[in-house]
Scaffold this active site. Sequence first.
Site, short mmCIF file in Angstrom:
data_model
loop_
_atom_site.label_atom_id
_atom_site.label_comp_id
_atom_site.label_asym_id
_atom_site.label_seq_id
_atom_site.Cartn_x
_atom_site.Cartn_y
_atom_site.Cartn_z
N GLU A 38 7.12 -40.56 -9.98
CA GLU A 38 7.86 -40.49 -8.70
C GLU A 38 6.83 -40.74 -7.62
O GLU A 38 6.00 -39.87 -7.34
CB GLU A 38 8.46 -39.09 -8.49
CG GLU A 38 9.44 -38.64 -9.55
CD GLU A 38 10.79 -39.33 -9.46
OE1 GLU A 38 10.99 -40.16 -8.55
OE2 GLU A 38 11.62 -39.05 -10.33
N CYS A 66 8.67 -37.76 0.08
CA CYS A 66 8.58 -39.13 -0.43
C CYS A 66 9.80 -39.94 -0.03
O CYS A 66 9.70 -41.15 0.16
CB CYS A 66 8.39 -39.13 -1.94
SG CYS A 66 9.55 -38.10 -2.79
N LYS A 99 -0.65 -29.51 -13.89
CA LYS A 99 -1.78 -29.46 -12.95
C LYS A 99 -1.25 -29.45 -11.52
O LYS A 99 -0.55 -30.36 -11.10
CB LYS A 99 -2.71 -30.66 -13.12
CG LYS A 99 -3.97 -30.50 -12.27
CD LYS A 99 -4.75 -31.78 -12.06
CE LYS A 99 -4.34 -32.54 -10.84
NZ LYS A 99 -4.60 -31.85 -9.55
N GLU A 123 3.31 -46.25 3.93
CA GLU A 123 3.75 -44.86 3.93
C GLU A 123 2.80 -44.02 4.78
O GLU A 123 1.61 -43.95 4.49
CB GLU A 123 3.79 -44.32 2.49
CG GLU A 123 4.35 -42.91 2.41
CD GLU A 123 4.48 -42.39 0.98
OE1 GLU A 123 3.48 -42.43 0.23
OE2 GLU A 123 5.59 -41.97 0.61
#
Length: 501
Positions: A265, A299, A190, A401
Amino acid sequence: MSLPLEYEVTLPNGKKFTQQSGLFINNEFVKSKSGKTLESINPSTGVVNGEVYAAEDADVDVAVDAARAAFKSWKKLTGVERGNYLFKFAEILAEEQELVSAIEAWDSGKTLAQNAVYDIEETVAVFKYYAGWADKIQGRVIQNNPKTLAYTVHEPYGVCGQIIPWNYPILMAAWKLAPALAAGNVVILKSSEITPLSILYLATLFKKAGFPPGTVNILSGFGATCGKALAGHHGVDKVAFTGSTATGKVIQQLASSNLKAVTLECGGKSPLIVRADADLDQAVKWAAVGIMSNQGQVCTSTSRIYIHESIYEEFLTLFSAHVKEVYTQGGMFNDEAIVGPQVSQMQHDKILSYIDIGKKEGARVVTGGEKNEEGELAKGYFIKPTIFADVTPKMRIVNEEIFGPVVACGKFSTDEEVVEYANQTEYGLGASIFTRDIAVAHSMAADVEAGMVWINSSNDSDHHVPFGGVKMSGIGRELGEYGLSTYTQAKAVFVNLANKL
Ligand code: NAI
Ligand code: MG
């Protein structure tokens, strides 16, 4: 009027191609059962780039059936045969590299010449690398009992659900598809609802490479519907996800429905440490790579920089001059620009709100700190590369983040103190250490809580080497042999050689 299954597109650089809009199931593009669609926005203009069909539960069911049927024969192929399909795909992609890079840039906001081309080169390399592994997957003979032959076979899981983000649409697909297929799994991938276009072009290349129908299925769709259905589906044996930690937690819960194997992840807030004995010129250049590349939407971004107090102001002066000179902004088809727009209005707004939070928390803006309103750029989601200084441990911009070109810099006096800072967040993805002292470099590498450590660099990545995080940055590893191992499970076989009880 319903959306056609394909339409012609002319990219801003004049290249033409046929955009597919369907769900790629069983090597065919089909409409979603509900007829629902989603729109992809051009991040440099805010204008719609294209529309595609969006999968929901019923479409996921169809894809799972297709994949389950394909698995029966895919797992019976020899490793050499599977490897050949992967090689063939890599070759076809290499031939189309120029076009695919341009579609990727247009869909995601990556600058083409300075950024997107590398993703596609790397995708070719990742497929070749795992093609080479397909015939080298080996179990063991366990020699304990002379009366028993015991051996292990490394079997594929079966149907793998793979959910990817928008920051590296094609490359994240490659990191997941290539090892899964090499190991004998079939996949339903996806894409992110923000960047569905380029991956649908890639789907046509899987068909061209001759993959049997149902082996690779690609769905566009939203997380809360399509992603949820895939992660929770009883016909899916393993789920692999890249994205935010918040969504990673949801995926792990959904996967518990049938105890799926899970690889995650997730997010990060990776530190970069500059000791007093560091090569400052190198530290400055890598620090900029580590946070400004890909608009800071990485990331593993080294988004916190800790500088020894004796070189603090000197580092900040050099760092800000370097960022301003090298990290120029522009649209995706501007060959000089390195930093493009953020991927979406939502990300753009989120980053600006964090910049505001940083200012209110009392951090000093060294450069940037605002939206880029220059000329044409005002229409897009451009945010100026931003350096905050004088941050303190409790500030939100130090712990959360941001996922944009925004870095928080602070000072330290001792190695013990900086290791404590490095380990203070809930994340543990990467960590950079700049020093000329090899003993300190290795002992700090041991002490930082991270899945990856870069000594005198930042964000070094190589598909031969495992990638992944500790703590709330994820579970499991991608890339390298470690990444391959997350797509097989050992079956133990006992043979009674004594021939009686
Ligand atoms: P997200 O983690 O929600 O999206 C990633 C993928 O997960 C997409 O394909 C999405 O459709 C899917 N997803 C979302 N909700 C789901 C659910 N309930 N079940 C199954 N699948 C689901 O990330 P989003 O919202 O695009 O970005 C938000 C923040 O996440 C960013 O600001 C950034 O901080 C972080 N992020 C981190 C990434 C990384 O590589 N670590 C990549 C993308 C975002
Ligand atoms: Mg888009």
